[in-house]
Scaffold this active site. Structure first.
Site, mmCIF file in Angstrom:
data_model
loop_
_atom_site.group_PDB
_atom_site.id
_atom_site.type_symbol
_atom_site.label_atom_id
_atom_site.label_comp_id
_atom_site.label_asym_id
_atom_site.label_seq_id
_atom_site.Cartn_x
_atom_site.Cartn_y
_atom_site.Cartn_z
ATOM 1 C CG ASN A 1 38.195 38.100 29.784
ATOM 2 O OD1 ASN A 1 37.723 38.140 28.639
ATOM 3 N ND2 ASN A 1 38.568 36.974 30.359
ATOM 4 C CD GLU B 1 56.012 42.008 40.177
ATOM 5 O OE1 GLU B 1 55.440 41.063 40.733
ATOM 6 O OE2 GLU B 1 56.932 42.671 40.717
ATOM 7 C CG ASN C 1 41.106 36.850 33.069
ATOM 8 O OD1 ASN C 1 39.977 37.216 32.734
ATOM 9 N ND2 ASN C 1 42.192 37.572 32.823
ATOM 10 N N GLY D 1 51.738 37.913 37.820
ATOM 11 C CA GLY D 1 50.789 38.020 38.929
ATOM 12 C C GLY D 1 51.335 37.105 40.019
ATOM 13 C CB SER E 1 48.142 37.889 30.323
ATOM 14 O OG SER E 1 47.828 39.207 30.715
ATOM 15 C CE LYS F 1 45.316 33.521 35.923
ATOM 16 N NZ LYS F 1 46.146 33.053 37.052
#
Lengths: 321, 321
Positions: A306, A203, A79, A178, A303, A52
């Site tokens: 976290n 997904e 994120n 997303g 991706s 991101k």
């Protein structure tokens, strides 16, 4: 708002030297003959812990100095929040992040730690969009949207440019979806640089808004999905991202919650990475594609990483999800 | 047996294209002003899961074809075993590994999985050296020692060459010390390429054989150490490695078992890597050096990532060690 490869090239020069050029990893274990070969683009190792930052930094860096000086606003508890806060700090400006009152304390703290102000709201009574809009107007701040913005998409697309530079040859690319900012940026880059590569989206079964939208040929709205892949709690693909996905993505592969957990464990065993469940959606999809296309070289975008430590331990243990 | 930088250059050309060029990572979190900056050379991402492949591959690749054809032997229940088995397979020959009967099933399996034969022995009644020696004589195989061999040291030294190429500038280097093959190879490379870099070793308090040997000015023998850092279960530095350490290593930093566990957690949080406890010894030592030398750039070698999943979960949870 047109968007194309040129935007990604511009993003690349904006983010250079600040956003990390993340490594591409291969398995530490020897491969079985005939099996597909996996390559992992590790955005879990990106500054702020997720891809991101690329989009957020590109967006804020593109603002004119007088505009940027007034600061930025974002609404997110994940994120994107942390990326906007980090990018604002790196660019010498300031971020306000609109977050639900009941967001996990660890997420509030992580966002505050990079110098952002948090604006709490009640998600049962208030609209975060309205709150963010009001802050923008009152304080002359700029909104940094999570995915549906050409500068955000262009920033995420820089991953495609790096993959092109880092990898000699590959056949398939798998990215989680997303809102679609990541995959539409990367697909645009690869359509220019590696038109032979087949792009697949991934997904969670419960978060199949893009899958359904592609079936129907138009953007479909689903209820807020219940999945451990918290980066996929989006109810519809974007206005900008969806047409790009329609044009460039070959197929969206759906995976179960159990397959997501197995994907996290596979990654711990084979590339020693700690990843968040959203990344594991792409891993699980790639493992399915590997059985359909043995012998191919598959690039997978991890991706982000976290994930709460306690949560990660439970997932590694295989507790029911 | 002379050993020098030329041996490392030769090793570099032997291993090229087979042994991975592992990435150097930085923290995903923003740094506090004035703090030391850490850079991690990730041998946990090396093929076979540890740096050991470099030395083993270099040693076996250097054998003449008629000698290599008869196969190799090693005694080890850890990373060296797996590295020798992997290198033998990659070079089209065969490995026999002498392992204790009571070694964890998972380690036996991992070594068998790469095609090696396991020779079990009773560690309370038999000598593994004698068994390995007998196999070598009867089957004309070559012994691949774990550290005290110029070709092994040269292989590990290639990490120093890569660090030189991958890192613009750094002030300190920290590496864990088991038998000393890793640090003596890397120190030799850096003495040639980056003579300004200060080399620090790291040992667990319980595995302080090199620390004591440096104090005494001669190789000291200690009882088999009791530590979670299983790569440090060595009772004395090597005949070849010790003089190199004496000449090139500035200091050996000792760390407690608790500090090792905290090092593993720090790494999960900051660079999202799964590492084994021996790697965390270097991390813990580097954190101590960081408080002594704020503002410096510290390169840390993460030696491996082969840790049992269950064990890793417990360490992440902070269970008492």
């Amino acid at each position: 708002m047109s968007f194309g490869f040129r935007d990604i090239e511009e993003a690349q020069s904006r983010i250079a030297g600040v956003v990390y050029r993340t490594p591409v990893l291969r398995s530490i274990n020897e491969r079985t003959d005939g099996a597909a070969e996996f390559f992992f683009k590790c955005e879990n190792l990106q500054r702020s812990g997720a891809f991101k930052l690329r989009g957020a930094y590109n967006k804020i860096a593109a603002l004119s100095e007088p505009v940027r000086r007034h600061g930025v606003v974002a609404f997110s508890s994940g994120n994107h929040a942390r990326a906007v806060a980090t990018a604002a700090r790196l660019l010498g400006t300031h971020a306000k992040i609109v977050m639900p009152k009941d967001a996990p304390a660890v997420k509030l703290q992580a966002t505050r730690a990079v110098g952002a102000d948090i604006v709490l709201y009640d998600r049962y009574r208030e609209s975060r969009e309205a709150i963010a809009q009001a802050i923008c107007e009152n304080e002359h701040r700029t909104l940094v949207p999570p995915f549906d913005d050409p500068l955000i998409i262009a920033g995420q697309g820089t991953i495609g440019v790096e993959l092109h530079e880092q990898m000699p040859e590959f056949d398939l690319l798998v990215a989680p979806i997303g809102g679609g900012g990541l995959i539409s940026g990367v697909a645009t880059a690869l359509a220019e640089l590696r038109p032979e590569v087949q792009i697949y989206g991934a997904e969670a079964e419960a978060a199949n808004d893009t899958f359904l939208s592609l079936q129907k040929g138009e953007r479909v709205q689903i209820p807020v999905p219940k999945t451990i892949a918290d980066g996929m709690q989006v109810t519809s693909p974007g206005k900008l991202t969806f047409p790009i996905i329609q044009r460039l993505v070959r197929e969206v592969v759906l995976v179960s919650e159990q397959e997501i957990v197995e994907g996290m464990r596979w990654v711990a065993e084979h590339i020693r990475q700690i990843i968040e469940p959203t990344s594991a959606v792409a891993v699980a999809a790639a493992r399915k594609l590997a059985t359909r296309f043995p012998g191919t070289r598959i690039a997978i975008i991890l991706s982000g990483g976290n994930v709460d430590k306690q949560r990660y331990r439970e997932l590694l243990a295989g507790k029911e999800v």
